[in-house]
Motif scaffolding. Structure first.
Motif, PDB file in Angstrom:
ATOM      1  N   CYS A 114       0.815  -1.215   0.000  1.00  0.00           N
ATOM      2  CA  CYS A 114       0.000   0.000   0.000  1.00  0.00           C
ATOM      3  C   CYS A 114       0.851   1.269   0.000  1.00  0.00           C
ATOM      4  CB  CYS A 114      -0.959  -0.003   1.183  1.00  0.00           C
ATOM      5  SG  CYS A 114      -0.155  -0.012   2.800  1.00  0.00           S
ATOM      6  N   THR A 115       2.108   1.168   0.418  1.00  0.00           N
ATOM      7  CA  THR A 115       2.984   2.341   0.419  1.00  0.00           C
ATOM      8  C   THR A 115       3.273   2.850  -0.994  1.00  0.00           C
ATOM      9  OG1 THR A 115       4.850   0.808   0.557  1.00  0.00           O
ATOM     10  CG2 THR A 115       4.114   1.824   2.606  1.00  0.00           C
ATOM     11  N   THR A 116       3.025   2.035  -2.001  1.00  0.00           N
ATOM     12  CA  THR A 116       3.257   2.448  -3.389  1.00  0.00           C
ATOM     13  C   THR A 116       2.033   3.094  -4.028  1.00  0.00           C
ATOM     14  OG1 THR A 116       2.522   0.339  -4.391  1.00  0.00           O
ATOM     15  CG2 THR A 116       4.824   0.481  -3.665  1.00  0.00           C
ATOM     16  N   HIS A 117       0.873   2.990  -3.393  1.00  0.00           N
ATOM     17  CA  HIS A 117      -0.380   3.302  -4.078  1.00  0.00           C
ATOM     18  C   HIS A 117      -0.538   4.768  -4.451  1.00  0.00           C
ATOM     19  CE1 HIS A 117      -2.563  -0.571  -2.531  1.00  0.00           C
ATOM     20  NE2 HIS A 117      -1.592  -0.814  -3.389  1.00  0.00           N
ATOM     21  N   ASP A 118      -0.136   5.672  -3.568  1.00  0.00           N
ATOM     22  CA  ASP A 118      -0.349   7.090  -3.856  1.00  0.00           C
ATOM     23  C   ASP A 118       0.434   7.543  -5.089  1.00  0.00           C
ATOM     24  OD1 ASP A 118      -1.454   9.712  -3.290  1.00  0.00           O
ATOM     25  OD2 ASP A 118       0.550  10.248  -2.614  1.00  0.00           O
ATOM     26  N   PRO A 119       1.758   7.366  -5.149  1.00  0.00           N
ATOM     27  CA  PRO A 119       2.474   7.815  -6.352  1.00  0.00           C
ATOM     28  C   PRO A 119       2.113   7.011  -7.594  1.00  0.00           C
ATOM     29  CG  PRO A 119       3.965   6.653  -4.871  1.00  0.00           C
ATOM     30  CD  PRO A 119       2.685   6.860  -4.119  1.00  0.00           C
ATOM     31  N   LEU A 120       1.888   5.700  -7.416  1.00  0.00           N
ATOM     32  CA  LEU A 120       1.586   4.860  -8.581  1.00  0.00           C
ATOM     33  C   LEU A 120       0.227   5.201  -9.173  1.00  0.00           C
ATOM     34  CD1 LEU A 120       2.401   2.538 -10.432  1.00  0.00           C
ATOM     35  CD2 LEU A 120       1.379   0.959  -8.775  1.00  0.00           C
ATOM     36  N   SER A 121      -0.749   5.513  -8.329  1.00  0.00           N
ATOM     37  CA  SER A 121      -2.088   5.839  -8.830  1.00  0.00           C
ATOM     38  C   SER A 121      -2.048   7.071  -9.729  1.00  0.00           C
ATOM     39  CB  SER A 121      -3.055   6.060  -7.663  1.00  0.00           C
ATOM     40  OG  SER A 121      -2.671   7.189  -6.894  1.00  0.00           O
ATOM     41  N   LYS A 122      -1.211   8.041  -9.376  1.00  0.00           N
ATOM     42  CA  LYS A 122      -1.093   9.265 -10.174  1.00  0.00           C
ATOM     43  C   LYS A 122      -0.361   8.998 -11.483  1.00  0.00           C
ATOM     44  CE  LYS A 122      -1.141  11.935  -5.912  1.00  0.00           C
ATOM     45  NZ  LYS A 122      -0.311  12.551  -4.865  1.00  0.00           N
ATOM     46  N   LEU A 123       0.601   8.093 -11.457  1.00  0.00           N
ATOM     47  CA  LEU A 123       1.323   7.718 -12.670  1.00  0.00           C
ATOM     48  C   LEU A 123       0.433   6.947 -13.635  1.00  0.00           C
ATOM     49  CD1 LEU A 123       4.134   7.487 -14.133  1.00  0.00           C
ATOM     50  CD2 LEU A 123       4.429   5.324 -12.893  1.00  0.00           C
ATOM     51  N   LEU A 180      -5.343   5.014 -18.150  1.00  0.00           N
ATOM     52  CA  LEU A 180      -6.450   4.060 -18.039  1.00  0.00           C
ATOM     53  C   LEU A 180      -7.476   4.297 -19.128  1.00  0.00           C
ATOM     54  CD1 LEU A 180      -6.882   3.975 -14.153  1.00  0.00           C
ATOM     55  CD2 LEU A 180      -5.737   2.298 -15.621  1.00  0.00           C
ATOM     56  N   GLN A 181      -8.138   3.195 -19.540  1.00  0.00           N
ATOM     57  CA  GLN A 181      -9.056   3.234 -20.673  1.00  0.00           C
ATOM     58  C   GLN A 181     -10.409   2.639 -20.302  1.00  0.00           C
ATOM     59  OE1 GLN A 181      -6.786   0.941 -23.479  1.00  0.00           O
ATOM     60  NE2 GLN A 181      -5.284   2.569 -23.857  1.00  0.00           N
ATOM     61  N   ASP A 182     -11.437   3.030 -21.070  1.00  0.00           N
ATOM     62  CA  ASP A 182     -12.798   2.542 -20.832  1.00  0.00           C
ATOM     63  C   ASP A 182     -12.845   1.021 -20.751  1.00  0.00           C
ATOM     64  OD1 ASP A 182     -14.246   4.911 -20.636  1.00  0.00           O
ATOM     65  OD2 ASP A 182     -14.536   5.073 -22.799  1.00  0.00           O
ATOM     66  N   ALA A 192      -9.085   5.310  -7.668  1.00  0.00           N
ATOM     67  CA  ALA A 192     -10.257   5.960  -8.260  1.00  0.00           C
ATOM     68  C   ALA A 192     -10.168   7.481  -8.117  1.00  0.00           C
ATOM     69  CB  ALA A 192     -11.524   5.434  -7.604  1.00  0.00           C
ATOM     70  N   HIS A 193      -9.690   7.938  -6.979  1.00  0.00           N
ATOM     71  CA  HIS A 193      -9.547   9.386  -6.734  1.00  0.00           C
ATOM     72  C   HIS A 193      -8.496   9.977  -7.675  1.00  0.00           C
ATOM     73  CE1 HIS A 193      -8.496  13.011  -4.179  1.00  0.00           C
ATOM     74  NE2 HIS A 193      -9.797  13.111  -4.324  1.00  0.00           N
ATOM     75  N   ALA A 194      -7.412   9.241  -7.885  1.00  0.00           N
ATOM     76  CA  ALA A 194      -6.370   9.721  -8.808  1.00  0.00           C
ATOM     77  C   ALA A 194      -6.903   9.808 -10.229  1.00  0.00           C
ATOM     78  CB  ALA A 194      -5.166   8.794  -8.750  1.00  0.00           C
ATOM     79  N   ASN A 239      -9.051  12.948 -10.443  1.00  0.00           N
ATOM     80  CA  ASN A 239      -8.229  14.167 -10.429  1.00  0.00           C
ATOM     81  C   ASN A 239      -7.428  14.352 -11.711  1.00  0.00           C
ATOM     82  OD1 ASN A 239      -9.064  15.002  -7.914  1.00  0.00           O
ATOM     83  ND2 ASN A 239      -7.362  14.051  -6.824  1.00  0.00           N
ATOM     84  N   SER A 240      -7.177  13.274 -12.435  1.00  0.00           N
ATOM     85  CA  SER A 240      -6.388  13.351 -13.667  1.00  0.00           C
ATOM     86  C   SER A 240      -7.187  13.916 -14.836  1.00  0.00           C
ATOM     87  CB  SER A 240      -5.873  11.967 -14.045  1.00  0.00           C
ATOM     88  OG  SER A 240      -6.921  11.153 -14.548  1.00  0.00           O
ATOM     89  N   LYS A 241      -8.490  14.057 -14.654  1.00  0.00           N
ATOM     90  CA  LYS A 241      -9.407  14.523 -15.699  1.00  0.00           C
ATOM     91  C   LYS A 241      -9.555  13.503 -16.830  1.00  0.00           C
ATOM     92  CE  LYS A 241      -9.570  18.335 -13.349  1.00  0.00           C
ATOM     93  NZ  LYS A 241     -10.688  18.559 -12.400  1.00  0.00           N
ATOM     94  N   ASN A 242      -9.081  12.284 -16.599  1.00  0.00           N
ATOM     95  CA  ASN A 242      -9.299  11.192 -17.551  1.00  0.00           C
ATOM     96  C   ASN A 242     -10.716  10.683 -17.324  1.00  0.00           C
ATOM     97  OD1 ASN A 242      -9.383   8.820 -19.014  1.00  0.00           O
ATOM     98  ND2 ASN A 242      -7.508   7.956 -18.164  1.00  0.00           N
TER      99      ASN A 242
END
Length: 245
Positions: free
Chosen positions: A81-90, A95-97, A114-116, A119-122
């Protein structure tokens, strides 16, 4: 099925080898190109499990996260879980439909990813799933060899958003037949026994871990006093589940 494995840890190597061995087309992304060089050059991971040792072909090892994710139906992230914050933003911009992101275990990571994405506007419609355990007991023997000593026989899994549960679980089940449906991602997060078992086991065994050259933390370290702490913590987890219905 087209599956992307994200990460280079023990569980990631286990997932890449296992799912390739099952006949899926696996893309595997690792950020550290130097550590990943053997797999990048050979396209193979050596797998040791109860059936012996064998060389497994991984379809597309890559250091490009975009290349790994593009066209994948299922994205598996078996990382701490320590990787989740930076990895989610990367990961979010790529991500695709229709994709399902499966995080075993996530420790509420579904919400972080999901929050990342939001916030990414994807605007891609993506489902996120989490379970309470890693599908394997695994350790890398080297940078191109993993040993799987245990395959999980039960993977209770919840999905966010919950409305996508049927679709997402059907897809995940193609990779992991041992999944069991839960109500939602919160249900999955609160099935995670890791935060209950591991902290007392490590902290309360700090002395013998430092003192002895060899110390079996599970067989020798799980003494009655430690078990009482884990039972108390687990009781808190169960009471929280009950309070949330």
């Amino acid at each position: 099925m087209e599956i992307a494995i994200i990460g280079g840890g023990h569980g990631c190597y286990a997932a890449a080898a296992d799912l390739s061995d099952k006949g899926h087309s696996v893309r595997m992304w690792r950020q550290n190109a130097e550590a990943f060089s053997r797999v990048l050059s050979s396209g193979r991971i050596t797998l040791t499990d109860w059936r012996g040792t064998r060389s497994i072909v991984v379809n597309k090892p890559t250091v490009s996260v975009a290349e790994a994710v593009d066209g994948a139906e299922l994205i598996v992230i078996p990382l701490p879980c320590t990787t989740h914050d930076p990895l989610s933003k990367l990961l979010a911009p790529h991500l695709q439909d229709g994709q399902v992101v499966y995080i075993p275990p996530a420790t509420f990571g579904t919400y972080i990813f999901a929050h990342a994405l939001f916030n990414s506007k994807n605007s891609a419609k993506v489902a996120f799933g989490e379970t309470g355990t890693l599908p394997y007991l695994a350790r890398k023997q080297s940078e191109d060899h993993v040993r799987i000593s245990v395959y999980a026989t039960r993977l209770p899994t919840g999905i966010f958003p919950a409305k996508d549960t049927n679709y997402a679980l059907k897809l995940v089940a193609e990779a992991y037949s041992s999944i069991e449906p839960l109500q939602d991602a919160l249900d999955g997060a609160l099935m995670n026994a890791g935060p209950v078992i591991h902290p007392p086991l490590i902290v309360m065994n700090a002395g013998p871990l430092e003192h002895f050259d060899v110390w079996d933390i599970h067989n020798e370290g799980t003494q009655p006093s430690i078990r009482r702490v884990t039972d108390a913590l687990d009781n808190e987890r169960m009471k929280l589940r009950e309070a949330l219905g």
